[in-house]
Design a protein around this motif. Structure first.
Motif, mmCIF file in Angstrom:
data_model
loop_
_atom_site.group_PDB
_atom_site.id
_atom_site.type_symbol
_atom_site.label_atom_id
_atom_site.label_comp_id
_atom_site.label_asym_id
_atom_site.label_seq_id
_atom_site.Cartn_x
_atom_site.Cartn_y
_atom_site.Cartn_z
ATOM 1 N N THR A 321 -8.148 23.129 -75.234
ATOM 2 C CA THR A 321 -8.598 21.746 -75.093
ATOM 3 C C THR A 321 -8.356 21.253 -73.673
ATOM 4 N N TYR A 322 -9.384 20.752 -73.042
ATOM 5 C CA TYR A 322 -9.297 20.163 -71.709
ATOM 6 C C TYR A 322 -9.595 18.665 -71.821
ATOM 7 N N TYR A 323 -9.043 17.913 -70.895
ATOM 8 C CA TYR A 323 -9.269 16.473 -70.889
ATOM 9 C C TYR A 323 -9.960 16.074 -69.585
ATOM 10 N N THR A 324 -11.018 15.332 -69.729
ATOM 11 C CA THR A 324 -11.717 14.807 -68.561
ATOM 12 C C THR A 324 -11.559 13.285 -68.546
ATOM 13 N N THR A 325 -11.493 12.720 -67.365
ATOM 14 C CA THR A 325 -11.331 11.267 -67.223
ATOM 15 C C THR A 325 -12.566 10.679 -66.571
ATOM 16 N N SER A 326 -13.125 9.688 -67.216
ATOM 17 C CA SER A 326 -14.272 8.958 -66.672
ATOM 18 C C SER A 326 -13.851 7.527 -66.391
ATOM 19 N N TYR A 327 -14.436 6.956 -65.351
ATOM 20 C CA TYR A 327 -14.092 5.587 -64.950
ATOM 21 C C TYR A 327 -15.302 4.677 -65.140
ATOM 22 N N TYR A 328 -15.041 3.519 -65.756
ATOM 23 C CA TYR A 328 -16.088 2.550 -66.010
ATOM 24 C C TYR A 328 -15.661 1.181 -65.470
ATOM 25 N N PRO A 329 -16.610 0.386 -65.024
ATOM 26 C CA PRO A 329 -16.252 -0.956 -64.537
ATOM 27 C C PRO A 329 -15.584 -1.774 -65.631
ATOM 28 N N ASN A 330 -14.577 -2.536 -65.250
ATOM 29 C CA ASN A 330 -13.914 -3.444 -66.178
ATOM 30 C C ASN A 330 -14.596 -4.808 -66.058
ATOM 31 N N PRO A 331 -15.353 -5.224 -67.071
ATOM 32 C CA PRO A 331 -16.099 -6.494 -66.951
ATOM 33 C C PRO A 331 -15.190 -7.708 -66.773
ATOM 34 N N TYR A 332 -13.945 -7.616 -67.257
ATOM 35 C CA TYR A 332 -13.032 -8.747 -67.124
ATOM 36 C C TYR A 332 -12.577 -8.958 -65.683
ATOM 37 N N ILE A 333 -12.622 -7.908 -64.885
ATOM 38 C CA ILE A 333 -12.302 -8.064 -63.458
ATOM 39 C C ILE A 333 -13.326 -8.979 -62.804
ATOM 40 N N ALA A 334 -14.606 -8.764 -63.123
ATOM 41 C CA ALA A 334 -15.658 -9.624 -62.582
ATOM 42 C C ALA A 334 -15.499 -11.059 -63.069
ATOM 43 N N MET A 335 -15.097 -11.224 -64.327
ATOM 44 C CA MET A 335 -14.915 -12.570 -64.872
ATOM 45 C C MET A 335 -13.725 -13.269 -64.220
ATOM 46 N N ALA A 336 -12.639 -12.528 -64.008
ATOM 47 C CA ALA A 336 -11.477 -13.117 -63.333
ATOM 48 C C ALA A 336 -11.841 -13.523 -61.908
ATOM 49 N N THR A 337 -12.608 -12.670 -61.232
ATOM 50 C CA THR A 337 -13.051 -12.977 -59.869
ATOM 51 C C THR A 337 -13.894 -14.245 -59.840
ATOM 52 N N GLN A 338 -14.794 -14.373 -60.798
ATOM 53 C CA GLN A 338 -15.648 -15.571 -60.864
ATOM 54 C C GLN A 338 -14.819 -16.828 -61.083
ATOM 55 N N GLN A 339 -13.809 -16.740 -61.925
ATOM 56 C CA GLN A 339 -12.972 -17.910 -62.196
ATOM 57 C C GLN A 339 -12.144 -18.300 -60.967
ATOM 58 N N ILE A 340 -11.610 -17.323 -60.250
ATOM 59 C CA ILE A 340 -10.805 -17.624 -59.062
ATOM 60 C C ILE A 340 -11.668 -18.246 -57.975
ATOM 61 N N THR A 341 -12.809 -17.616 -57.691
ATOM 62 C CA THR A 341 -13.675 -18.145 -56.633
ATOM 63 C C THR A 341 -14.268 -19.492 -57.030
ATOM 64 N N GLY A 342 -14.617 -19.639 -58.311
ATOM 65 C CA GLY A 342 -15.175 -20.904 -58.775
ATOM 66 C C GLY A 342 -14.156 -22.028 -58.717
ATOM 67 N N TYR A 343 -12.936 -21.747 -59.132
ATOM 68 C CA TYR A 343 -11.887 -22.768 -59.069
ATOM 69 C C TYR A 343 -11.620 -23.167 -57.625
ATOM 70 N N ALA A 344 -11.526 -22.181 -56.751
ATOM 71 C CA ALA A 344 -11.254 -22.471 -55.341
ATOM 72 C C ALA A 344 -12.366 -23.323 -54.734
ATOM 73 N N ARG A 345 -13.598 -22.990 -55.048
ATOM 74 C CA ARG A 345 -14.735 -23.747 -54.515
ATOM 75 C C ARG A 345 -14.738 -25.173 -55.051
ATOM 76 N N GLN A 346 -14.437 -25.333 -56.343
ATOM 77 C CA GLN A 346 -14.434 -26.657 -56.969
ATOM 78 C C GLN A 346 -13.365 -27.566 -56.371
ATOM 79 N N HIS A 347 -12.216 -26.989 -56.019
ATOM 80 C CA HIS A 347 -11.079 -27.793 -55.565
ATOM 81 C C HIS A 347 -10.844 -27.704 -54.058
#
Length: 414
Positions: A321-347
């Motif tokens: 048995t061999y194990y392979t690792t695949s990497y996928y984008p974490n959609p919550y990273i994009a959502m956290a980024t949007q919230q930080i930039t949006g909050y900063a822009r708003q305030h």
């Protein structure tokens, strides 16, 4: 310090300044820039607050080294005995102790109500606890100091502090909010040093807590305090807001850089709740340190790693048995980024969207990721620190142009 800067700059190929590497709402930093403009006659305190991206030190120290090369070096800033606590930390210094200590952190489920300015403490039952500090001469930072401020709680007022090399020791009561037995011991040295020893006596049988130290060299310039805790989130700093209160009281920052949001993106992410936690942190800093400018940063372009088992036939009867690792984008990273930039822009708060910079500079970061693709390796963190400095420098140059223009207009009106 100059050698460190040359090494950092030589590590990376020079590129044209990318469009993404800018600080949004950077006029919100002009108050901090004004302090840096006069750094030759003042100590400018900078606090960099974060999580595991900050705790190891490579990212903030790259930024700190370049700022201090430009504006002057006022000392090493905050240091903590991470190795004595049994966790990772900066590699340019080391602490030692003969006592047995246990660690307490802001991320722990059960923790004391006070953890000091570092969001971490070590505790011992030893009746005469001792600690020694040694900066590495070939370290990434200059660890020379003339003054050391030690923060501790002996749970009694009858204890005595000894340090064989200090010319003078001054005790200050309650340097930050908490129990009435919290003290600050200031050690003054006649000559610059990279090592010191300290011992407390008559501490009794109650728990003794040590909250870290601040090293200063007596010169003007930038004093850069790096505070990072593995796994930390906005909510944890808010729930135990005595940490933020201690940071504002002890460091008195002119600039607060906040690098959080990664750990939120690897749990049950609620965008509105996350935004509210950002606001709680920002509002508390504004209330306690109205003189401080705030710079929010977004998380790296982290991935989710998925391991897959693959069976391979070795011979007629055996499989491996061999194990392979695949990497996928974490959609919550994009959502956290949007919230930080949006909050900063708003305030109207300054924001460095490192997530966008990370994507724009993906070729330069290709060899900079750790195997989990959440963290960087040393090279990746140093590149991140360099890019933050470049973004700050670009905004600072714009500030200088505005300052010069205002001076010309003022002269014309006379």
């Amino acid at each position: 310090m100059a050698a460190v800067l040359v090494l950092l700059l030589a590590t990376f190929t020079t590129y044209a300044q990318p469009q993404a590497n800018v600080i949004q709402q950077d006029t919100a930093l002009y108050s901090a820039f004004e302090s840096l403009y006069h750094a030759d006659s003042n100590v400018v305190s900078i606090l960099h607050l974060g999580d595991s991206h900050v705790q190891a030190g490579f990212f903030p120290f790259a930024t700190a080294s370049m700022l201090q090369q430009q504006f002057g070096y006022a000392g090493r800033g905050y240091v903590f005995p991470y190795n004595v606590a049994g966790t990772n930390g900066p590699e340019d210094y080391r602490w030692n102790s003969t006592a047995r200590w246990t660690m307490e952190r802001v991320i722990d489920r059960y923790k004391p109500p006070v953890l000091g300015p570092g969001a971490i403490a070590i505790q011992t039952q030893a009746q005469a606890p001792a600690l020694s500090f040694a900066g590495k001469q070939d370290g990434t930072m200059d660890n020379n100091f003339r003054k050391v401020q030690l923060f501790y709680d002996a749970a009694t007022d009858n204890n005595t502090v000894f340090s064989p090399d200090a010319a003078d020791i001054t005790i200050t009561d309650m340097p930050f909010p908490g129990t009435p037995t919290i003290k600050m011991a200031t050690l003054d040295f006649l000559q610059t040093s990279q090592t010191f020893q300290v011992r407390w006596e008559n501490t009794g049988n109650l728990p003794f807590r040590f909250y870290g130290a601040v090293l200063q060299n007596g010169r003007n310039g930038v004093l850069y305090h790096s505070i990072g805790i593995n796994g930390a989130m906005y909510q944890q700093y808010n729930d135990l807001n005595s940490i933020l209160l201690a940071q504002m009281a002890v460091f008195k920052p002119r600039l607060v850089i906040i690098s959080l949001g990664t750990n939120e993106a690897y749990g049950r992410f609620d965008p509105l709740a996350f935004r509210e936690e950002i606001d709680k942190t920002v509002q508390l800093i504004k209330e306690q340190a109205p003189q401080a400018s705030i710079l929010l940063t977004t998380p790296p372009n982290c991935m989710r790693a998925v391991k897959k088992a693959v069976r391979k036939k070795i011979n007629k009867k055996k499989y491996r048995t061999y194990y392979t690792t695949s990497y996928y984008p974490n959609p919550y990273i994009a959502m956290a980024t949007q919230q930080i930039t949006g909050y900063a822009r708003q305030h109207g708060i300054a924001c460095w969207n490192f997530n966008a910079v990370n994507k724009a500079e993906n070729r330069r970061f290709a060899g900079g990721w750790a195997p989990d693709h959440i963290h960087f390796n040393t090279k990746g963190y140093q590149l991140q620190g360099q890019l933050l400095y470049e973004a700050l420098q670009q905004s600072y140059n714009q500030y200088l142009q505005v300052k010069k223009k205002n001076q010309v207009n003022s002269d014309d009106r006379r």
